[in-house]
Design a protein around this motif. Structure first.
Motif, PDB file in Angstrom:
ATOM      1  N   ALA A  28       0.866  -1.181   0.000  1.00  0.00           N
ATOM      2  CA  ALA A  28       0.000   0.000   0.000  1.00  0.00           C
ATOM      3  C   ALA A  28       0.898   1.224   0.000  1.00  0.00           C
ATOM      4  O   ALA A  28       1.894   1.264   0.723  1.00  0.00           O
ATOM      5  N   LYS A  29       0.559   2.206  -0.808  1.00  0.00           N
ATOM      6  CA  LYS A  29       1.325   3.451  -0.834  1.00  0.00           C
ATOM      7  C   LYS A  29       0.371   4.607  -1.092  1.00  0.00           C
ATOM      8  O   LYS A  29      -0.766   4.393  -1.499  1.00  0.00           O
ATOM      9  N   GLN A  30       0.843   5.794  -0.813  1.00  0.00           N
ATOM     10  CA  GLN A  30       0.035   6.986  -1.036  1.00  0.00           C
ATOM     11  C   GLN A  30      -0.451   6.997  -2.474  1.00  0.00           C
ATOM     12  O   GLN A  30       0.334   6.907  -3.401  1.00  0.00           O
ATOM     13  N   GLY A  31      -1.765   7.038  -2.657  1.00  0.00           N
ATOM     14  CA  GLY A  31      -2.328   7.113  -3.986  1.00  0.00           C
ATOM     15  C   GLY A  31      -2.559   5.782  -4.677  1.00  0.00           C
ATOM     16  O   GLY A  31      -2.922   5.757  -5.834  1.00  0.00           O
ATOM     17  N   GLY A  32      -2.337   4.682  -3.981  1.00  0.00           N
ATOM     18  CA  GLY A  32      -2.620   3.401  -4.635  1.00  0.00           C
ATOM     19  C   GLY A  32      -1.811   2.250  -4.075  1.00  0.00           C
ATOM     20  O   GLY A  32      -1.504   2.210  -2.892  1.00  0.00           O
ATOM     21  N   THR A  33      -1.455   1.349  -4.951  1.00  0.00           N
ATOM     22  CA  THR A  33      -0.683   0.182  -4.560  1.00  0.00           C
ATOM     23  C   THR A  33       0.483   0.002  -5.511  1.00  0.00           C
ATOM     24  O   THR A  33       0.500   0.536  -6.621  1.00  0.00           O
ATOM     25  N   LEU A  34       1.443  -0.750  -5.052  1.00  0.00           N
ATOM     26  CA  LEU A  34       2.589  -1.137  -5.865  1.00  0.00           C
ATOM     27  C   LEU A  34       2.623  -2.655  -5.810  1.00  0.00           C
ATOM     28  O   LEU A  34       2.608  -3.235  -4.719  1.00  0.00           O
ATOM     29  N   SER A  88     -15.434   0.034 -12.041  1.00  0.00           N
ATOM     30  CA  SER A  88     -16.324   0.912 -12.796  1.00  0.00           C
ATOM     31  C   SER A  88     -15.802   2.340 -12.905  1.00  0.00           C
ATOM     32  O   SER A  88     -16.160   3.053 -13.829  1.00  0.00           O
ATOM     33  N   ALA A  89     -14.970   2.756 -11.972  1.00  0.00           N
ATOM     34  CA  ALA A  89     -14.466   4.132 -11.984  1.00  0.00           C
ATOM     35  C   ALA A  89     -13.075   4.175 -11.355  1.00  0.00           C
ATOM     36  O   ALA A  89     -12.899   4.687 -10.263  1.00  0.00           O
ATOM     37  N   PRO A  90     -12.062   3.609 -12.028  1.00  0.00           N
ATOM     38  CA  PRO A  90     -10.732   3.566 -11.436  1.00  0.00           C
ATOM     39  C   PRO A  90     -10.200   4.945 -11.051  1.00  0.00           C
ATOM     40  O   PRO A  90     -10.420   5.920 -11.756  1.00  0.00           O
ATOM     41  N   ALA A  91      -9.555   4.973  -9.901  1.00  0.00           N
ATOM     42  CA  ALA A  91      -8.861   6.164  -9.394  1.00  0.00           C
ATOM     43  C   ALA A  91      -9.773   7.314  -8.982  1.00  0.00           C
ATOM     44  O   ALA A  91      -9.307   8.415  -8.779  1.00  0.00           O
ATOM     45  N   GLU A  92     -11.063   7.079  -8.856  1.00  0.00           N
ATOM     46  CA  GLU A  92     -11.950   8.125  -8.358  1.00  0.00           C
ATOM     47  C   GLU A  92     -12.144   7.910  -6.871  1.00  0.00           C
ATOM     48  O   GLU A  92     -12.714   6.915  -6.440  1.00  0.00           O
ATOM     49  N   ASP A  93     -11.656   8.861  -6.060  1.00  0.00           N
ATOM     50  CA  ASP A  93     -11.697   8.725  -4.607  1.00  0.00           C
ATOM     51  C   ASP A  93     -13.111   8.611  -4.045  1.00  0.00           C
ATOM     52  O   ASP A  93     -13.324   8.008  -3.017  1.00  0.00           O
ATOM     53  N   ASP A  94     -14.090   9.208  -4.729  1.00  0.00           N
ATOM     54  CA  ASP A  94     -15.441   9.215  -4.182  1.00  0.00           C
ATOM     55  C   ASP A  94     -16.303   8.081  -4.747  1.00  0.00           C
ATOM     56  O   ASP A  94     -17.517   8.086  -4.617  1.00  0.00           O
ATOM     57  N   ALA A  95     -15.676   7.070  -5.353  1.00  0.00           N
ATOM     58  CA  ALA A  95     -16.437   5.969  -5.937  1.00  0.00           C
ATOM     59  C   ALA A  95     -17.071   5.081  -4.870  1.00  0.00           C
ATOM     60  O   ALA A  95     -18.094   4.468  -5.111  1.00  0.00           O
ATOM     61  N   LEU A  96     -16.474   5.014  -3.703  1.00  0.00           N
ATOM     62  CA  LEU A  96     -16.999   4.167  -2.627  1.00  0.00           C
ATOM     63  C   LEU A  96     -17.963   4.938  -1.748  1.00  0.00           C
ATOM     64  O   LEU A  96     -17.782   6.138  -1.513  1.00  0.00           O
ATOM     65  N   PRO A  97     -18.955   4.266  -1.202  1.00  0.00           N
ATOM     66  CA  PRO A  97     -19.783   4.904  -0.184  1.00  0.00           C
ATOM     67  C   PRO A  97     -18.934   5.126   1.067  1.00  0.00           C
ATOM     68  O   PRO A  97     -17.840   4.575   1.177  1.00  0.00           O
ATOM     69  N   PRO A  98     -19.420   5.921   2.015  1.00  0.00           N
ATOM     70  CA  PRO A  98     -18.630   6.180   3.215  1.00  0.00           C
ATOM     71  C   PRO A  98     -18.217   4.879   3.895  1.00  0.00           C
ATOM     72  O   PRO A  98     -18.933   3.883   3.834  1.00  0.00           O
TER      73      PRO A  98
END
Length: 107
Positions: A28-34, A88-98
């Protein structure tokens, strides 16, 4: 987040690992995964990676259930939710519910 990777100690699992071979490492890293993938241990068909990922997801659900004090079914449902949102929406921070609010269960 720690500056250095924190390795998972596999020594206690040496007997269980037996002659198995590693095919995936993920950080896990800032902004995603490696991640680093070696498909050879799985075989030539990419579908085998998908099957392995479902196994990984089910194990992750069991781990999350113990760590945060929810049922495996709840953890698995939340993981699938994250997968569906990312697909369905890669890299969109608000794609998940709270996020689900739970107390951390100390081991």
């Amino acid at each position: 987040m720690s500056e250095k990777p924190i390795p998972i100690d596999l020594v206690p699992f040496a007997e269980t690992l037996g002659d198995s071979r590693e095919f995936l490492r993920v950080w896990a890293k800032q902004g995603g995964t490696l991640c680093f993938v070696n498909p050879r241990p799985l075989g030539a068909d990419p579908a085998l990676f998908g099957i392995a990922m479902v196994d990984v997801i089910r194990n992750a659900a069991a781990s999350y259930a113990k760590a945060i004090g929810v049922s495996e079914e709840q953890a698995l449902e939340r993981i699938w939710m994250g997968l569906d949102a990312e697909r369905s929406a890669p890299a969109e921070d608000d794609a998940l519910p709270p996020p689900v609010v739970v107390a951390r269960k100390d081991d």
